[in-house]
Design a protein around this motif. Structure first.
Motif, PDB file in Angstrom:
ATOM      1  N   LEU A 112       0.545  -1.108   0.564  1.00 25.43           N
ATOM      2  CA  LEU A 112      -0.121   0.465   0.032  1.00 25.43           C
ATOM      3  C   LEU A 112       0.794   0.847  -0.268  1.00 25.43           C
ATOM      4  N   VAL A 113       1.917   1.171   1.028  1.00 22.75           N
ATOM      5  CA  VAL A 113       2.895   2.386   0.364  1.00 22.75           C
ATOM      6  C   VAL A 113       3.172   2.498  -0.635  1.00 22.75           C
ATOM      7  N   LEU A 114       3.502   2.336  -1.801  1.00 21.17           N
ATOM      8  CA  LEU A 114       3.786   2.104  -2.753  1.00 21.17           C
ATOM      9  C   LEU A 114       2.272   2.821  -3.758  1.00 21.17           C
ATOM     10  N   SER A 115       1.643   1.648  -3.823  1.00 16.22           N
ATOM     11  CA  SER A 115       0.294   1.952  -4.494  1.00 16.22           C
ATOM     12  C   SER A 115      -0.948   3.141  -3.741  1.00 16.22           C
ATOM     13  N   LEU A 116      -0.519   3.608  -2.629  1.00 19.57           N
ATOM     14  CA  LEU A 116      -1.731   4.314  -2.266  1.00 19.57           C
ATOM     15  C   LEU A 116      -1.040   5.921  -2.834  1.00 19.57           C
ATOM     16  N   PHE A 117       0.188   6.510  -3.612  1.00 20.26           N
ATOM     17  CA  PHE A 117       1.135   6.716  -4.289  1.00 20.26           C
ATOM     18  C   PHE A 117       0.298   7.413  -5.752  1.00 20.26           C
ATOM     19  N   LEU A 157       9.378  12.572   8.540  1.00 27.84           N
ATOM     20  CA  LEU A 157       8.778  12.093  10.316  1.00 27.84           C
ATOM     21  C   LEU A 157       8.071  11.556  10.294  1.00 27.84           C
ATOM     22  N   SER A 158       7.212  10.644   9.971  1.00 36.49           N
ATOM     23  CA  SER A 158       5.590   9.673  10.348  1.00 36.49           C
ATOM     24  C   SER A 158       6.469   9.386  11.711  1.00 36.49           C
ATOM     25  N   PRO A 159       4.949   8.862  13.012  1.00 34.68           N
ATOM     26  CA  PRO A 159       4.896   7.996  13.742  1.00 34.68           C
ATOM     27  C   PRO A 159       4.780   6.695  13.496  1.00 34.68           C
ATOM     28  N   ASN A 160       3.831   6.304  12.872  1.00 35.94           N
ATOM     29  CA  ASN A 160       2.847   5.154  13.037  1.00 35.94           C
ATOM     30  C   ASN A 160       2.501   5.008  11.633  1.00 35.94           C
ATOM     31  N   THR A 161       1.480   4.216  11.081  1.00 37.05           N
ATOM     32  CA  THR A 161       1.721   3.239   9.622  1.00 37.05           C
ATOM     33  C   THR A 161       0.762   3.820   9.527  1.00 37.05           C
ATOM     34  N   ALA A 162      -0.949   4.433  10.040  1.00 37.40           N
ATOM     35  CA  ALA A 162      -1.345   5.447   9.302  1.00 37.40           C
ATOM     36  C   ALA A 162      -1.016   7.025   8.654  1.00 37.40           C
ATOM     37  N   SER A 163      -0.492   7.293   9.489  1.00 39.19           N
ATOM     38  CA  SER A 163       0.419   8.250   8.571  1.00 39.19           C
ATOM     39  C   SER A 163       1.272   8.784   7.618  1.00 39.19           C
ATOM     40  N   ILE A 164       1.768   7.724   7.433  1.00 37.90           N
ATOM     41  CA  ILE A 164       3.068   7.263   6.355  1.00 37.90           C
ATOM     42  C   ILE A 164       1.925   7.062   5.172  1.00 37.90           C
ATOM     43  N   LEU A 165       0.848   6.685   5.200  1.00 40.06           N
ATOM     44  CA  LEU A 165      -0.032   6.280   4.998  1.00 40.06           C
ATOM     45  C   LEU A 165      -0.763   7.643   4.051  1.00 40.06           C
ATOM     46  N   ILE A 166      -1.863   8.443   5.063  1.00 39.81           N
ATOM     47  CA  ILE A 166      -1.721   9.248   4.443  1.00 39.81           C
ATOM     48  C   ILE A 166      -0.688  10.877   3.569  1.00 39.81           C
ATOM     49  N   PHE A 167       0.202  10.466   4.735  1.00 49.96           N
ATOM     50  CA  PHE A 167       1.365  11.204   3.612  1.00 49.96           C
ATOM     51  C   PHE A 167       1.579  11.047   2.391  1.00 49.96           C
ATOM     52  N   ARG A 168       1.593   9.541   2.477  1.00 49.47           N
ATOM     53  CA  ARG A 168       2.113   8.824   0.675  1.00 49.47           C
ATOM     54  C   ARG A 168       1.570   8.631  -0.003  1.00 49.47           C
ATOM     55  N   PHE A 169      -0.194   9.068  -0.025  1.00 47.49           N
ATOM     56  CA  PHE A 169      -1.621   9.522  -1.122  1.00 47.49           C
ATOM     57  C   PHE A 169      -1.550  10.560  -1.409  1.00 47.49           C
ATOM     58  N   LEU A 170      -1.444  11.561   0.005  1.00 42.55           N
ATOM     59  CA  LEU A 170      -1.412  13.310  -0.696  1.00 42.55           C
ATOM     60  C   LEU A 170      -0.138  13.350  -1.468  1.00 42.55           C
ATOM     61  N   GLY A 171       1.061  12.919  -1.017  1.00 41.94           N
ATOM     62  CA  GLY A 171       2.110  13.048  -1.678  1.00 41.94           C
ATOM     63  C   GLY A 171       1.662  12.740  -3.689  1.00 41.94           C
TER      64      GLY A 171
END
Length: 516
Positions: A112-117, A157-171
């Motif tokens: 998902l880290v790749l796909s959401l972007f 700077l993501s502290p958890n899984t949710a934040s990394i996924l959200i920022f990847r999508f927004l990126g």
């Protein structure tokens, strides 16, 4: 409107019809204005006609008349902006194991880290396309890049899984502005006769970016660098791109340039009657968004040949992103390579794409130029654009079968690695032919047709990595890749069918198309 990776344009940009095919409002063959503007009459012109600001013949403010050096430099900047976005899409591939350990998430979440972007590539242009038509290319780039840089800092700077996924999508959403604008910029500065050569190098960027990124992040992982530095690196790359936007990217959108020209003339003359076509548009922003969202899907449903082309291009695009999950299975697990060496396995893909670009310029484009001369003063039928796609449709199945049946751990890694060369070459040749065919076929509706391919393609690119691990685990690398090969064999006749029956299919189309 919607980003178009090698040559994507906004809703009103991809009109490369020849001068004289229809009346235009900018003096360059485009027809961006939705509402008719009265033509200047030869006798007793009205005030509105007399004070309409257009580009004159050989007008230096018309991007088509800028020097070749300047236009090619701008195209290089636009290509780098696309490279920046697609590089970011797959950059975490080399450090996914680190991230899975740090956040304690599964391999599916890692995908998902790749796909959401990539999913953001489908969503973002719905916003950036209409905004670029209201405010121009340059302002959208200037405002979107800081937002994109912010998402990369957020990932770092993501502290958890949710934040990394959200920022990847927004990126993905914010980087899609570069993809949208870059395609529009190309259509702003190159007319139809130069489009093929311009797109040849430009098309490589969307495939070189995601192919090069795993190599970089893989070696960072081997060096023991924290996964967070992968995103700091992308922040630096995006910062360099922002500097280029600020200092090297002029406004190229013709309606905006005419507005500025009208403003200068009003200021110089003190006469407020001077006006540009864009200033008289009465299409609201929300209406334009609605048209942009619905029009591509209406065309997909009503245009079988567009649907077939879209599915073919989307399948190939999805496979490129599927490889970010398949290559580690074949090379990291099968050949026991570390992530850095596994990243090297991607190199033949951009090398093959580069060879395809050179081949297009020195061989396929001259063939098309002969057709241009034969059909002068009209444009050649769109089927003349398919020459390179015919070869590509044969090359791609060979590449898939090659990769499939050399992926045994007992076979030298060179064999599956070099399968990437025909894959990269076939992909770029296919895209160059089909993109140009869509543009030449649909003329004023080309942007919507290309938007349809982009939306579907982005969903394929986001979805394919999600099932890659399961498919390769259950079928084995041999049969999983063989399945892809068989699908490519089924799709291979599409360019041949279009070449033979394209004129008949175009005559039955319900969309305004090229009937030459």
């Amino acid at each position: 409107m919607i980003y178009h990776d090698p040559g994507t344009a906004s809703h009103s940009d991809h009109k490369f019809a020849e001068k004289g095919r229809r009346n235009d409002y900018y003096g360059d063959g485009s027809d961006d204005v939705k509402e008719p503007v009265p033509k200047v009459k030869e006798t007793c012109p009205s005030d509105m006609d007399r004070f309409l600001v257009l580009f004159e013949e050989n007008d230096p403010e018309n991007p088509f008349n800028w020097s070749g050096t300047r236009r090619w430099f701008i195209s290089a900047v636009a290509a780098f902006l696309i490279f920046n976005a697609t590089f970011a899409s797959s950059l975490p591939a080399g450090v996914l194991q680190q991230m899975e350990t740090h956040f304690n998430f599964s391999g599916e979440v890692g995908a998902l880290v790749l796909s959401l972007f990539v999913l953001g590539f489908a969503v973002g242009p719905i916003l950036w396309g209409p905004l670029s038509e209201h405010y121009g290319r340059r302002p959208i780039s200037l405002y979107s890049f800081p937002l994109f840089i912010g998402t990369q800092i957020g990932c770092a700077l993501s502290p958890n899984t949710a934040s990394i996924l959200i920022f990847r999508f927004l990126g993905g959403v914010f980087s899609a502005a570069s993809l949208t604008n870059s395609g529009g910029i190309m259509s702003d500065i190159f007319d139809g006769s130069a489009r093929g050569r311009a797109l040849a190098g430009f098309t490589l960027a969307p495939f070189a970016g995601p192919s090069m990124a795993p190599l970089v992040s893989g070696w960072m992982n081997v060096a023991g660098v924290s996964w967070r530095w992968v995103f700091w690196l992308q922040t630096i790359v995006a910062g360099a791109a922002l500097i280029l936007v600020v200092f090297a990217l002029p406004e190229t959108f013709k309606p905006i340039l005419l507005v500025r020209k009208a403003e200068r003339r009003r200021k110089q003359t003190g006469d407020g009657r001077w006006w540009a076509p864009l200033e008289k548009q009465r299409v609201s922003f929300l209406r334009r968004v609605k048209d942009i969202v619905t029009r591509p899907f209406q065309m997909l449903v009503g245009e079988p040949m567009l649907l077939a082309i879209t599915l073919y291009m989307s399948f190939v695009y999805g496979v490129i992103y599927l490889l970010f999950e398949a290559y580690p299975i074949v090379f990291t697990i099968g050949h026991h390579f570390n992530s850095g060496v596994s990243g090297l396995m991607f190199l033949p893909i951009p090398i093959g794409g580069t060879v395809a670009c050179v081949l297009y310029v020195v061989y396929f484009d001259p063939i098309y130029q002969v057709a241009v001369k034969e059909h002068h003063p009209h444009h050649p039928p769109p089927e003349h654009r398919l020459h390179n796609s015919l070869y590509a449709s044969l090359i791609l199945p060979i590449a898939f079968f090659w990769f499939a049946w050399t992926s045994y751990p007992s076979v030298s890694f060179w064999a599956p690695m070099m399968a990437g060369f025909p894959l990269g070459m076939g992909t770029v040749l296919l895209y160059l032919g089909l993109f140009n065919y869509i543009i030449d076929t649909y003329l004023a509706s080309a942007a919507s047709a290309l938007a349809a391919t982009v939306i579907v393609r982005s969903f394929f690119g986001a979805g394919f990595p999600l099932f890659a691990n399961q498919m390769y685990d259950k079928l084995s690398p041999r049969w999983a890749s063989t399945l892809l090969a068989f699908i490519s064999v089924v799709m291979a006749p599409i360019p041949f069918v279009l070449r033979k029956y394209g004129p008949a299919l175009r005559r039955r189309s319900r969309t305004r198309i090229n009937d030459v």
